[in-house]
Motif scaffolding. Structure first.
Motif, PDB file in Angstrom:
ATOM      1  N   UNK A   1     -25.193  -6.716  50.686  1.00  0.00           N
ATOM      2  CA  UNK A   1     -23.978  -7.345  50.144  1.00  0.00           C
ATOM      3  C   UNK A   1     -24.305  -7.771  48.607  1.00  0.00           C
ATOM      4  N   UNK A   2     -24.084  -6.711  47.827  1.00  0.00           N
ATOM      5  CA  UNK A   2     -24.277  -7.095  46.478  1.00  0.00           C
ATOM      6  C   UNK A   2     -23.362  -6.160  45.543  1.00  0.00           C
ATOM      7  N   UNK A   3     -22.547  -6.881  44.650  1.00  0.00           N
ATOM      8  CA  UNK A   3     -21.496  -6.217  43.816  1.00  0.00           C
ATOM      9  C   UNK A   3     -20.610  -5.241  44.542  1.00  0.00           C
ATOM     10  N   UNK A   4     -20.408  -3.837  44.456  1.00  0.00           N
ATOM     11  CA  UNK A   4     -19.413  -2.963  44.998  1.00  0.00           C
ATOM     12  C   UNK A   4     -20.278  -2.188  45.901  1.00  0.00           C
ATOM     13  N   UNK A   5     -21.396  -2.438  46.627  1.00  0.00           N
ATOM     14  CA  UNK A   5     -21.928  -1.431  47.402  1.00  0.00           C
ATOM     15  C   UNK A   5     -21.379  -1.682  49.044  1.00  0.00           C
ATOM     16  N   UNK A   6     -20.929  -2.885  49.501  1.00  0.00           N
ATOM     17  CA  UNK A   6     -20.281  -2.971  50.788  1.00  0.00           C
ATOM     18  C   UNK A   6     -18.646  -2.885  50.656  1.00  0.00           C
ATOM     19  N   UNK A   7     -18.252  -3.898  50.002  1.00  0.00           N
ATOM     20  CA  UNK A   7     -16.902  -4.092  49.549  1.00  0.00           C
ATOM     21  C   UNK A   7     -16.344  -3.195  48.565  1.00  0.00           C
ATOM     22  N   UNK A   8     -15.624  -2.180  48.484  1.00  0.00           N
ATOM     23  CA  UNK A   8     -15.245  -1.486  47.768  1.00  0.00           C
ATOM     24  C   UNK A   8     -16.037  -0.196  47.493  1.00  0.00           C
ATOM     25  N   UNK A   9     -17.151  -0.251  48.203  1.00  0.00           N
ATOM     26  CA  UNK A   9     -18.109   1.021  48.385  1.00  0.00           C
ATOM     27  C   UNK A   9     -18.083   1.726  49.826  1.00  0.00           C
ATOM     28  N   UNK A  10     -18.865   1.044  50.511  1.00  0.00           N
ATOM     29  CA  UNK A  10     -18.627   1.384  52.118  1.00  0.00           C
ATOM     30  C   UNK A  10     -17.204   1.277  52.552  1.00  0.00           C
TER      31      UNK A  10
END
Length: 498
Positions: free
Chosen positions: A31-40
């Motif tokens: 949960x860092x930057x756009x890894x989870x939200x807006x990424x996965x």
């Protein structure tokens, strides 16, 4: 075209029958930057990006092709601030959390345990859960294990069922804290060893299908004392793996641009990446002293390149582009892991999407595959294949009176009898001609793929998504038990011999 000094490689018999575990090719989603939200995860109500329960379909398809064997979550530093019960149940009733480590943003916990573990099933990958030791409790950790793994009637399995999941996920890989020497609590290793023993005692397994694989928070780079104490003070029946973290960079206080780097900065990054060989060797030697049968794995669950963030982006989001320099780091590092497969059995590239050395970058409904993605896709032929030991004599890549081996290599033989050799030339200017001695084997055909580009600073962009991609490799000639290979500067090649 001029070629560098001669390089030789000899393939040896594998007396130990060492298998290169597929789990060396794992990934990391914090949960860092756009890894989870807006990424996965783009949310279940998103109407512009095709998704399954909020998880991007294009990401799932790309990771399936990559054959991702395991995925580590939710951190990283975030893991030791994460309380898993905040991320279960109705999404509109989940409390928010401030991500104190990465940008100070507030997130709504809409992506939690069910979302991650169900996503792993979509991708076809094994989950690797990093538990909260730094700010959590033994009870909280033990209840999480029960929640995701207990098959029968228990308080936590009943809670899981009430939240819509009847069967357990049977999660095997568990990290007992993260970076306990730093963001996980700033502990001394003697203290953490005792804490680990306490937590591991209360981690229970209820079925043979979900044998717990417990991973201790390991050393930061060359902290060999840390590994020594863990191996000495933790009973080995409680310990399945010890972590190790190392990032390749120019220097920590002056990381430089991910794309506008000089040859001096490139060489410094290659030197940092090559250091992984020494780190793995020396930590393994300590482990061998206490565990000569190599039952405990060395788990390099954070590795990759680390540079300054892209201009105009949040410094806490660690968003960086991905060039041919990163392809060099990936190829070299995976060769090191393959060649140490008797001890290195799990590793996790940091990180999967939009953070550090990503394999995928996203922008709204667009997605691009980075040079690192292509290296890992080319290398997935090594997963669960038998290691073929090599003797490598490499020319030198020289810069400012310093030198590094120019050529990196590893080889495996798969279940169908095909041999794969992965080769990397890190020299930014000089091509390399390699003679590979195959006299101990009989091969009739050779084929291969190459990843390279016009400049080492080149990258794939949202405007030019396929500037760098694998192509057929033609500069390998098989004759009289020898293979002649010509590697261009900063290139990665994977050959198949039959």
């Amino acid at each position: 075209m001029a070629y560098g000094q001669s390089n030789t490689i000899e393939l040896l018999p594998n007396a130990q029958e060492t298998v290169v575990s597929k789990n060396i090719y794992g990934h990391f989603a914090e949960h860092l930057g756009r890894c989870i939200y807006d990424g996965f995860y783009v949310g279940e109500k998103n109407t512009t990006i095709p998704h399954t329960s909020g998880v991007r379909n294009d990401v799932v398809d790309a990771l399936k092709k990559l054959k991702v064997p395991n995925l580590r979550w939710p951190g990283g530093c975030f893991a030791d601030t994460y309380h898993w019960k905040d991320g279960i149940g109705p999404k509109d009733k989940r409390p928010t959390i401030v991500n104190q480590w990465w940008g100070g943003v507030t997130e709504d916990n809409s992506f939690g345990t069910h979302d991650f573990l169900n996503m792993c099933e979509l991708i076809g990958t094994e989950p690797y859960l990093a538990g909260n030791v730094g700010s959590g409790t033994v009870q909280e950790f033990a209840e999480w294990v029960q929640y995701v793994n207990h098959p029968g009637v228990s308080p936590m399995s009943n809670l899981r069922k009430s939240n819509g999941r009847e069967k357990p996920w049977n999660v095997s890989f568990w990290g007992v804290g993260n970076e306990a020497w730093g963001c996980g609590g700033n502990m001394r290793v003697e203290h953490y060893a005792n804490i680990y023993r306490q937590y591991a005692t209360f981690m229970s397994d209820w079925s043979n299908s979900s044998k717990l694989f417990r991973i201790a928070s390991g050393a930061n780079e060359a902290d060999y004392h840390w590994t020594e104490v863990l191996m000495r003070d933790i009973p080995h029946h409680m310990l399945d793996g010890i972590a190790l973290h190392h990032y390749s960079t120019v220097e920590w206080n002056h990381k430089g641009s991910a794309t506008a780097f000089t040859e001096e900065q490139y060489f410094a990054t290659m030197k940092s990446a090559w250091w992984m060989e020494e780190l793995v060797t020396r930590h393994s030697t300590i482990m061998d002293k206490y565990d000569p049968k190599k039952k405990i794995a060395l788990v390099v669950d954070e590795w990759g390149g680390w540079y300054n963030v892209e201009d105009g982006t949040n410094p806490g989001f660690l968003y960086q582009q991905n060039t041919m320099r990163d392809a060099m780091i990936a190829g070299m590092t995976l060769n090191i892991f393959n060649n140490h497969a008797e001890r290195v059995r799990i590793a996790n590239l940091a990180q999967t999407i939009n953070v550090l050395q990503s394999v995928i970058l996203t922008k709204e409904d667009k997605m691009i595959l980075t040079p690192t993605y292509h290296v890992m896709e080319m290398y997935n032929v090594h997963q669960d294949a038998k290691l073929v030991p090599l003797v490598i004599k490499s020319a030198e890549y020289k810069f400012n009176n310093q030198s590094l081996p120019a050529v990196s290599a590893s080889a495996t033989k798969d279940a169908k009898g095909a041999t794969h050799i992965s080769l990397v030339n890190i020299d930014s200017k000089q091509s390399q001609e390699i003679t590979i001695d195959l006299s101990r084997n009989e091969y009739k055909t050779v084929s291969g793929r190459i990843l390279t580009s016009a400049k080492v600073q080149d990258f794939n962009s949202f405007e030019q998504t396929d500037k760098i991609k694998p192509a057929a490799f033609k500069d390998a000639q098989l004759k009289n038990g020898k293979l002649q290979v010509k590697l261009p500067p900063f290139s990665v090649v994977v050959l198949e011999l039959k």
